[in-house]
Write a protein that holds these residues in place. Structure first.
Motif, PDB file in Angstrom:
ATOM      1  N   ALA A  98      -6.900  -5.171  -1.417  1.00  0.00           N
ATOM      2  CA  ALA A  98      -6.128  -3.350  -1.407  1.00  0.00           C
ATOM      3  C   ALA A  98      -7.339  -3.068  -2.069  1.00  0.00           C
ATOM      4  CB  ALA A  98      -4.778  -4.369  -2.150  1.00  0.00           C
ATOM      5  N   VAL A 153      -2.060   0.313  -1.275  1.00  0.00           N
ATOM      6  CA  VAL A 153      -2.461  -0.847  -1.602  1.00  0.00           C
ATOM      7  C   VAL A 153      -1.385  -1.406  -1.690  1.00  0.00           C
ATOM      8  CG1 VAL A 153      -1.667  -2.031  -4.067  1.00  0.00           C
ATOM      9  CG2 VAL A 153      -3.947  -0.121  -3.758  1.00  0.00           C
ATOM     10  N   THR A 154       0.057  -0.351  -1.551  1.00  0.00           N
ATOM     11  CA  THR A 154       1.321  -0.924  -0.582  1.00  0.00           C
ATOM     12  C   THR A 154       1.122  -1.724   0.996  1.00  0.00           C
ATOM     13  OG1 THR A 154       2.538   0.336  -2.078  1.00  0.00           O
ATOM     14  CG2 THR A 154       3.823  -0.879  -0.365  1.00  0.00           C
ATOM     15  N   THR A 157      -0.208  -5.275   0.681  1.00  0.00           N
ATOM     16  CA  THR A 157      -0.325  -6.398  -0.026  1.00  0.00           C
ATOM     17  C   THR A 157       1.615  -6.916   0.964  1.00  0.00           C
ATOM     18  OG1 THR A 157       0.990  -4.616  -1.506  1.00  0.00           O
ATOM     19  CG2 THR A 157      -0.953  -5.856  -2.353  1.00  0.00           C
ATOM     20  N   GLU A 158       1.759  -5.640   1.097  1.00  0.00           N
ATOM     21  CA  GLU A 158       2.793  -6.221   2.009  1.00  0.00           C
ATOM     22  C   GLU A 158       2.730  -7.655   3.201  1.00  0.00           C
ATOM     23  OE1 GLU A 158       3.602  -2.822   4.232  1.00  0.00           O
ATOM     24  OE2 GLU A 158       5.170  -1.863   2.458  1.00  0.00           O
ATOM     25  N   GLN A 187       1.382  -3.675  -6.910  1.00  0.00           N
ATOM     26  CA  GLN A 187       1.595  -2.364  -6.128  1.00  0.00           C
ATOM     27  C   GLN A 187       0.602  -1.686  -7.044  1.00  0.00           C
ATOM     28  OE1 GLN A 187       3.843  -3.636  -5.395  1.00  0.00           O
ATOM     29  NE2 GLN A 187       3.488  -4.390  -3.220  1.00  0.00           N
ATOM     30  N   THR A 191      -2.847  -1.105  -7.891  1.00  0.00           N
ATOM     31  CA  THR A 191      -3.936   0.514  -7.618  1.00  0.00           C
ATOM     32  C   THR A 191      -4.557   0.861  -9.083  1.00  0.00           C
ATOM     33  OG1 THR A 191      -2.224   1.540  -6.397  1.00  0.00           O
ATOM     34  CG2 THR A 191      -2.836   3.655  -7.917  1.00  0.00           C
TER      35      THR A 191
END
Length: 228
Positions: A98, A153-154, A157-158, A187, A191
């Protein structure tokens, strides 16, 4: 001859030597100083993005590799002993992937910061410490980059079902004081670490420039940083 006149005479005699001790950057024009700092900023940004914004840019570099925060990291070995080693490795890999995906998005903001730098900024940064160029980037871009990195990043990582489990465990750990509260969200944690890695690599490039400006092959960097 009075003591005052003797002191004044000695000062005049020493003046040529004192002038010779002036840093050679004093002879660099303000325009050249600004150009040199812009070149250093651009070089640092390009090097950091090239090194980090690729597969294994984070995962394969011990200096920036993202691990679990605080005392959660100490629990990894226990989880592996309980047969959950692969899940932990999957989470760590996803965290680093990510960060690798987010870093290239920093280029426009870093470029904008370089363009916004004034001549006065350039002179001040030239005279600053070994990481003054990097700290300029931090002041100008860390907050907006955080907002820009977070959705990337979200999204990354989802894809990992473990993200929600991390947030649940990390939330409890933060409540017990085992990790920092800002690290309780996967997240946001990734980050923050991605930005730490980005600025660390920019700082490394800045140190290289200051240590060996001739080795950069850049005339303006040699001229501006050569006398520091």
């Amino acid at each position: 001859m009075s003591l005052r006149h003797q002191h004044h005479r000695r000062t005049l005699l020493l003046l040529p030597a004192l002038l010779a001790l002036r840093p050679s950057w004093a002879a660099v024009s303000e325009g050249d100083a600004a150009s040199g700092i812009r070149a250093a900023l651009a070089r640092g940004a390009d090097a950091a993005i090239a090194n980090l914004g690729k597969k294994d840019g984070f995962l394969g570099n011990p200096a920036v590799r993202i691990e679990l925060p605080g005392q959660l990291k100490e629990g990894v070995q226990l989880l592996k002993m309980m047969g959950q080693g692969q899940q932990v490795e999957d989470l760590l890999t996803a965290m680093n992937r990510a960060a690798e995906a987010a870093v290239p998005a920093a280029r426009p903001l870093l470029s904008s910061a370089i363009k916004s730098m004034s001549v006065e900024d350039g002179v001040r940064l030239l005279q600053g410490g070994d990481d003054s160029v990097t700290q300029f980037f931090v002041r100008k871009t860390r907050e907006p980059l955080s907002k820009q990195f977070l959705p990337i990043v979200t999204h990354a990582t989802e894809k990992v079902a473990l993200a929600d489990k991390y947030n649940a465990v990390a939330g409890k750990a933060a409540g017990l004081g085992l990790i920092k509260s800002q690290d309780a969200n996967l997240q946001q944690y990734v980050t923050g670490r991605a930005l730490d890695g980005l600025f660390l690599m920019i700082a490394e490039e800045e140190r290289k420039i200051r240590k060996d400006p001739v080795g950069t092959g850049s005339a303006i960097l040699k001229k501006v940083f050569g006398g520091l």
